[in-house]
Design an enzyme around this catalytic site. Structure first.
Site, PDB file in Angstrom:
ATOM      1  N   TYR A  50       0.845  -1.204   0.000  1.00 55.15           N
ATOM      2  CA  TYR A  50       0.000   0.000   0.000  1.00 55.15           C
ATOM      3  C   TYR A  50       0.868   1.236   0.000  1.00 55.15           C
ATOM      4  O   TYR A  50       1.812   1.328   0.786  1.00 55.15           O
ATOM      5  CB  TYR A  50      -0.925   0.030   1.222  1.00 55.15           C
ATOM      6  CG  TYR A  50      -2.347  -0.259   0.807  1.00 55.15           C
ATOM      7  CD1 TYR A  50      -3.017   0.656  -0.008  1.00 55.15           C
ATOM      8  CD2 TYR A  50      -2.993  -1.429   1.156  1.00 55.15           C
ATOM      9  CE1 TYR A  50      -4.303   0.392  -0.451  1.00 55.15           C
ATOM     10  CE2 TYR A  50      -4.279  -1.698   0.721  1.00 55.15           C
ATOM     11  CZ  TYR A  50      -4.931  -0.778  -0.085  1.00 55.15           C
ATOM     12  OH  TYR A  50      -6.186  -1.031  -0.537  1.00 55.15           O
ATOM     13  N   GLU A  52      -0.576   4.746  -0.604  1.00 53.82           N
ATOM     14  CA  GLU A  52      -1.411   5.933  -0.855  1.00 53.82           C
ATOM     15  C   GLU A  52      -0.589   7.183  -0.599  1.00 53.82           C
ATOM     16  O   GLU A  52       0.179   7.246   0.361  1.00 53.82           O
ATOM     17  CB  GLU A  52      -2.648   5.893   0.042  1.00 53.82           C
ATOM     18  CG  GLU A  52      -3.656   4.859  -0.448  1.00 53.82           C
ATOM     19  CD  GLU A  52      -4.849   4.705   0.493  1.00 53.82           C
ATOM     20  OE1 GLU A  52      -4.886   5.370   1.541  1.00 53.82           O
ATOM     21  OE2 GLU A  52      -5.736   3.907   0.155  1.00 53.82           O
ATOM     22  N   ASP A 196      -5.409  13.490 -25.417  1.00 57.30           N
ATOM     23  CA  ASP A 196      -5.381  12.073 -25.017  1.00 57.30           C
ATOM     24  C   ASP A 196      -4.558  11.332 -26.072  1.00 57.30           C
ATOM     25  O   ASP A 196      -5.050  11.023 -27.157  1.00 57.30           O
ATOM     26  CB  ASP A 196      -6.822  11.557 -24.967  1.00 57.30           C
ATOM     27  CG  ASP A 196      -6.893  10.057 -24.693  1.00 57.30           C
ATOM     28  OD1 ASP A 196      -5.837   9.397 -24.649  1.00 57.30           O
ATOM     29  OD2 ASP A 196      -8.024   9.554 -24.543  1.00 57.30           O
ATOM     30  N   THR A 222      -2.235   6.032 -22.257  1.00 52.87           N
ATOM     31  CA  THR A 222      -2.040   4.678 -21.746  1.00 52.87           C
ATOM     32  C   THR A 222      -0.563   4.365 -21.947  1.00 52.87           C
ATOM     33  O   THR A 222       0.129   5.066 -22.689  1.00 52.87           O
ATOM     34  CB  THR A 222      -2.857   3.633 -22.541  1.00 52.87           C
ATOM     35  OG1 THR A 222      -2.436   3.689 -23.905  1.00 52.87           O
ATOM     36  CG2 THR A 222      -4.354   3.903 -22.471  1.00 52.87           C
ATOM     37  N   LYS A 225      -0.040   0.773 -25.461  1.00 54.81           N
ATOM     38  CA  LYS A 225      -0.340   0.705 -26.899  1.00 54.81           C
ATOM     39  C   LYS A 225       0.975   0.896 -27.666  1.00 54.81           C
ATOM     40  O   LYS A 225       1.866   0.067 -27.508  1.00 54.81           O
ATOM     41  CB  LYS A 225      -1.441   1.701 -27.229  1.00 54.81           C
ATOM     42  CG  LYS A 225      -2.747   1.333 -26.480  1.00 54.81           C
ATOM     43  CD  LYS A 225      -3.912   2.237 -26.755  1.00 54.81           C
ATOM     44  CE  LYS A 225      -5.119   1.826 -25.915  1.00 54.81           C
ATOM     45  NZ  LYS A 225      -6.243   2.777 -26.061  1.00 54.81           N
ATOM     46  N   ARG A 231       0.428  -2.352 -18.757  1.00 58.25           N
ATOM     47  CA  ARG A 231      -0.933  -1.846 -18.960  1.00 58.25           C
ATOM     48  C   ARG A 231      -1.284  -0.824 -17.891  1.00 58.25           C
ATOM     49  O   ARG A 231      -1.212  -1.124 -16.697  1.00 58.25           O
ATOM     50  CB  ARG A 231      -1.932  -2.999 -18.906  1.00 58.25           C
ATOM     51  CG  ARG A 231      -3.397  -2.598 -19.054  1.00 58.25           C
ATOM     52  CD  ARG A 231      -4.259  -3.807 -19.338  1.00 58.25           C
ATOM     53  NE  ARG A 231      -3.852  -4.401 -20.604  1.00 58.25           N
ATOM     54  CZ  ARG A 231      -4.346  -4.047 -21.791  1.00 58.25           C
ATOM     55  NH1 ARG A 231      -5.300  -3.167 -21.886  1.00 58.25           N
ATOM     56  NH2 ARG A 231      -3.899  -4.610 -22.887  1.00 58.25           N
TER      57      ARG A 231
HETATM   58  C1  LIG Z   1      -7.351   2.990 -25.364  1.00 58.29           C
HETATM   59  C2  LIG Z   1      -7.791   4.386 -25.165  1.00 58.29           C
HETATM   60  C3  LIG Z   1      -8.178   4.863 -23.906  1.00 58.29           C
HETATM   61  C4  LIG Z   1      -8.482   3.982 -22.718  1.00 58.29           C
HETATM   62  O1  LIG Z   1      -7.580   3.167 -22.229  1.00 58.29           O
HETATM   63  P1  LIG Z   1      -7.978   1.984 -21.197  1.00 58.29           P
HETATM   64  O2  LIG Z   1      -6.672   1.730 -20.550  1.00 58.29           O
HETATM   65  O3  LIG Z   1      -8.510   0.887 -22.032  1.00 58.29           O
HETATM   66  O4  LIG Z   1      -8.996   2.541 -20.254  1.00 58.29           O
HETATM   67  C5  LIG Z   1      -8.438   6.220 -23.776  1.00 58.29           C
HETATM   68  N1  LIG Z   1      -8.340   7.047 -24.824  1.00 58.29           N
HETATM   69  C6  LIG Z   1      -8.010   6.622 -26.052  1.00 58.29           C
HETATM   70  C7  LIG Z   1      -7.929   7.602 -27.170  1.00 58.29           C
HETATM   71  C8  LIG Z   1      -7.750   5.278 -26.268  1.00 58.29           C
HETATM   72  O5  LIG Z   1      -7.483   4.844 -27.507  1.00 58.29           O
END
Ligand SMILES: *Cc1c(COP(=O)(O)O)cnc(C)c1O
Length: 411
Positions: A50, A52, A196, A222, A225, A231
């Protein structure tokens, strides 16, 4: 390891998953293969801890070693993305977006973001997600002529509706994002700009896509990807927003951070700072362009006519298939990708008109333009029903052997 004795069912499923990943061509644009170093860090005893709070300021004792990994993750992420402030604690990309929104908005405020069926993500204001339920959302669309964003129209929407946040960054947009145009839209409304970069983070890290800073106030991503890591999610921001961002992650949205995942993220960022990572990202883009040109030459209609990044969005009705049919046919020969809505799709999400194709995972296996040429031809022959399925499946198997994956992975 005794997992096989303690829980043979789970162990067997994991083994089968390893073999599935090794023995098929992974072309889902949002997927990749994390390194064995990342997997090792992410599977470690830090899951027990933990922590936090933030490094040096925790609510629990015994955080001296998890502090080291979180500090490394933050320091490296700042360097990778040229960010003033970084919080590596969000559990996922969607949670990074939730915390980002609440660091500059209250419930009922307004987001101007991309429509889901035009390349946006659920967390960008879709009614099926918290984002569409807790916020007032206005959605912008692709220009039907160019099949790209129409910046003048988005700026106009911002002027008219005065959103609190303008959001850019997509799950299925094959073109370079012009962050300064979105900054103009945000300025026209006096709004914050959130970028994003979940999909393109690896490209941004390697300089293969423009960096959203300094135009964006907050950047979410993220790490699994194109970035090819553990992850999870990350939020970055300008230093003025540092406290608001940190507070909306913890205590507002989450409890204890996943310290084993943060260890994996630290390794991810270390890898992203290497020369070979830069070369890898360049190859992802070259591969996507090579694949796009084969598909196009063979009569497949590509949205916006091609790609600048790691993904292609194709209208498979142009070769007489639906998205679901295409996904299933290709799955049968060992090529994994996903059906996808295309802008102004007249079909439904369960069986849309398009497929989304990405090159990050195959590029991790070491494939180059030559293989893209061949795989493009295989995709076309399957979609057009030209060649026997067995022949294509055999060739998929050979390619997987020629470009092996996880050779040193012990399980
Ligand atoms: C994949 C993705 C997310 C979300 O990611 P998770 O880890 O699956 O919640 C957010 N924004 C965009 C543009 C994405 O392609």
């Amino acid at each position: 390891m005794k997992l096989d004795e303690i829980d043979p069912e789970v162990n067997k499923a994991i083994k089968n998953e390893i073999n599935r990943q090794k023995n098929q061509l992974e072309m889902i644009a949002s997927e990749n293969f994390a390194s064995e170093a990342v997997l090792k860090a992410q599977g470690c005893v830090m899951t027990n801890k933990y922590a936090e709070g933030l490094p040096g300021n925790r609510y629990y004792g015994g955080c001296e070693y998890v502090d080291i990994v979180e500090e490394l993750a933050i320091k490296r992420a700042k360097k990778v993305f040229n960010a003033e402030h970084v919080n590596v604690q969000p559990h996922s990309g969607s949670q990074a977006n939730m915390a980002a929104y609440f660091s500059v908005m209250d419930e009922g405020d307004t987001i101007l973001g991309p429509k889901l069926s035009h390349g946006g993500h659920l967390s960008h204001g879709s009614p099926y997600s918290f984002s569409g339920q807790l916020f007032n959302t206005i959605q912008y669309e692709i220009d039907p002529e160019t099949e790209r964003w129409n910046h003048d129209q988005i700026i106009e929407l911002a002027e008219e509706n005065k959103p609190d946040v303008v959001l850019t960054g997509y799950s299925a947009y094959p073109r370079e994002i012009d962050f300064s145009a979105f900054k103009e839209a945000a300025d026209a409304a006096g709004a914050y700009l959130i970028a994003d970069i979940a999909h393109i983070a690896g490209l941004v890290a390697a300089g293969e896509h423009e960096n959203p800073f300094p135009e964006a106030d907050i950047v979410t991503t993220t790490t699994h990807k194109t970035l090819r890591g553990a992850r999870g999610g990350v939020i970055m921001s300008k230093k003025e927003l540092a406290e608001d961002v940190d507070f909306s992650v913890f205590p507002w949205m989450q409890g204890g951070p996943l310290m084993h995942v943060i260890a994996g993220k630290a390794v991810t960022f270390k890898e992203a700072l290497t020369q070979s990572f830069e070369e890898y990202q360049k190859q992802i883009v070259r591969n996507a362009k090579a694949l796009a040109s084969v598909l196009k030459e063979n009569g497949l209609k590509l949205m916006s006519g091609g790609t600048d990044n790691h993904l292609i969005l194709a209208d498979v009705t142009s070769v007489g298939r639906t998205g679901k049919e295409a996904e299933d046919l290709l799955h049968d020969v060992g090529i994994t990708l996903n059906k996808n809505m295309i802008p102004f799709d007249d079909r439904k999400a369960e069986d849309p008109s398009g497929i989304r194709i990405g090159t990050p995972a195959l590029t991790t296996r070491g494939m180059k333009e030559e293989e893209m040429q061949e795989i493009g031809e295989m995709i076309i022959s399957v979609l057009k029903g030209k060649e026997s399925k067995n022949k294509v499946s055999e060739r998929v198997e050979e390619l997987c052997e020629e470009f092996p994956l996880y050779e040193d992975l012990e399980w």
